[in-house]
Design an enzyme around this catalytic site. Structure first.
Site, PDB file in Angstrom:
ATOM      1  CE  LYS A  71      -4.889   0.577  -5.648  1.00 30.17           C
ATOM      2  NZ  LYS A  71      -4.559   0.381  -4.228  1.00 30.17           N
ATOM      3  CE  LYS A 121      -3.914   4.394   1.504  1.00 29.52           C
ATOM      4  NZ  LYS A 121      -4.585   3.166   1.013  1.00 29.52           N
ATOM      5  CB  SER A 158       3.422  -3.210   1.502  1.00 28.18           C
ATOM      6  OG  SER A 158       2.373  -4.074   1.143  1.00 28.18           O
ATOM      7  CB  THR A 212      -5.385  -3.342   5.512  1.00 29.19           C
ATOM      8  OG1 THR A 212      -4.342  -3.462   4.540  1.00 29.19           O
ATOM      9  CG2 THR A 212      -6.187  -2.081   5.221  1.00 29.19           C
ATOM     10  CG  ASN A 247      -7.091  -9.015   3.577  1.00 28.01           C
ATOM     11  OD1 ASN A 247      -6.783  -9.944   4.308  1.00 28.01           O
ATOM     12  ND2 ASN A 247      -6.355  -7.920   3.487  1.00 28.01           N
ATOM     13  CE  LYS A 276       4.570  -1.766  -1.690  1.00 26.21           C
ATOM     14  NZ  LYS A 276       3.547  -2.491  -2.478  1.00 26.21           N
TER      15      LYS A 276
END
Length: 422
Positions: free
Chosen positions: A112, A100, A355, A196, A227, A76
């Site tokens: 990523k 994380k 997510s 976030t 954001n 992810k």
């Protein structure tokens, strides 16, 4: 090694990730074989993609997708478009995603992706063609059970819509769960856009409880107003925090009496920039990083707190909204100064947590109320904060190393249980 070479190494995100990893695995006394498995990505994909530009010419772009771990579930992680994208950066970000996800105990590994480009110079048509070709090149490597991309730097809901559609066209059916961070009408989750920033605020709240501080008397400076930074600042302002500084890449704002963040958000929406906002004075972002405040939130890019400015940081608490904003050398200085740092792999995990909720909702075909999303997010962030602080205090290490130890131990435990396939 020269001073310049040392500083270059300090700014290399992969080297920084590896330095924290080595410290944490030494403290955990992990088996060398397990360390060798955890240290490197499971897969690295490089693609060179041709794109038809609006001029009619074909231009080549280089893209990456690094999948660090599949031990606890599908990989992810976000996809970023930037001239600064490099394989080392993407490697580091993929590893950070593994840790994380393990810190907040959700069933994903880390990945990523990125494309070396300058999206500010590209039209929507060029961005769409580049995104679709990048997705097509990764078809065999991504999917709801394999690797689930999401937005990151210079990508957004529209980017994810293009990726989902491209994947779905190849699959000959709509596959909502292949990406997260999508528009609501395409299977996105309520609360995802603010997640976030909300996670940053929840983490800050827990820090205040630990030090018996109140929101109303807490002065906050936020570096970055994208954001993450804008949502964190606005949510904290609405909750009663006094946000006294906002820094952007080209300058910032400062008002010791507090900035009206709701008004600033409206101002930026109408003017395209925070500059000229009448409710605060102009300030240099570098000065804001070392200005007097209670909570500093670096919420933009990597390497903004280094050995060159860490000694001057006056904040009592740092809550990392960005990935990798503090170098390992700076960590040592901040630790000596007794600054309470809540690391990125916990503090900005609200995004990947929601997510995960989006992925779950897509797979079950049932979508939650925003209040349920926020309630579940807070539960996970608060319990994860407690887990990190407990690990740190138990082993007498800084919070970052405690978070790494917690994450690495969880991934290592799963690998031991699964065994090594041969």
């Amino acid at each position: 090694m020269t001073t310049a070479e040392q500083f270059d190494k300090e700014l290399n995100p992969w080297e920084q990730q590896a330095a924290r990893f080595d410290t944490a695995t030494t403290k955990l006394k992990l088996d060398e074989g397990l360390i060798s498995v955890l240290r490197v990505p499971a897969r690295e994909v490089t693609v060179n993609i041709p794109v038809s530009m609006d001029t009619g010419k074909i231009r080549m772009f280089t893209g990456y997708r690094v999948q660090h771990s599949f031990a606890r579930g599908p990989a992810k992680g976000g996809v970023r478009f930037s001239p600064e994208v490099s394989l080392d950066e993407v490697r580091a970000l993929a590893a950070w995603m593994t840790w994380k996800c393990a810190v907040v105990n959700i069933p994903f590994g880390g990945a990523k992706g990125g494309i070396i480009c300058d999206p500010k110079t590209m039209s929507m048509g060029e961005l769409e063609r580049m995104t679709r070709r990048y997705t097509a090149e990764l078809m065999e490597f991504i999917g709801p059970e394999k690797d689930v991309p999401a937005p990151d730097v210079n990508t957004n809901e529209q980017t994810m819509a293009w990726m989902m559609d491209t994947y779905s066209m190849h699959m000959r059916m709509t596959v909502n769960a292949v990406v997260t961070g999508k528009p609501l009408n395409m299977g996105g989750s309520r609360g995802r856009r603010e997640a976030t920033g909300r996670g940053v605020m929840i983490t800050a709240d827990q820090c205040l409880k630990k030090f018996n501080m109140s929101r109303e008397s807490t002065r906050v400076i936020v570096q970055g107003f994208g954001n993450v930074g804008s949502n964190a600042a606005q949510l904290m302002h609405q909750a009663g925090y006094k946000v006294i500084g906002i820094g952007e890449w080209d300058g910032g704002l400062h008002n010791v009496n507090g900035i009206d963040i709701n008004a600033l958000v409206d101002y930026k929406a109408h003017n395209g920039s925070i500059h000229g906002f009448p409710g605060a004075e102009k300030a240099a972002t570098a000065d804001l990083m070392i200005a007097d405040c209670d909570v500093l939130i670096p919420a933009a890019t990597e390497n903004v707190i280094t050995t060159k400015n860490a000694e001057k940081v006056k904040a009592r608490i740092i809550v990392e909204g960005a990935n990798g904003p503090t170098t390992s050398g700076a960590d040592e200085i901040l630790n000596d100064k007794k600054v309470f740092v809540m690391p990125d792999i916990l503090a900005n995990a609200g995004g990947v947590t929601v997510s995960y909720f989006e992925w779950v909702q897509d797979r079950q075909g049932y979508f939650w109320k925003e209040s349920v999303v926020n309630e579940q997010l807070e539960h996970i962030m608060v319990s994860s904060f407690e887990d990190v602080v407990n690990m740190s205090e138990q082993h007498n290490v800084p919070n970052r190393i405690g978070a790494y130890m917690l994450a690495i131990d969880r991934v290592a435990y799963t690998i031991r249980q699964r065994g090594i396939y041969a």
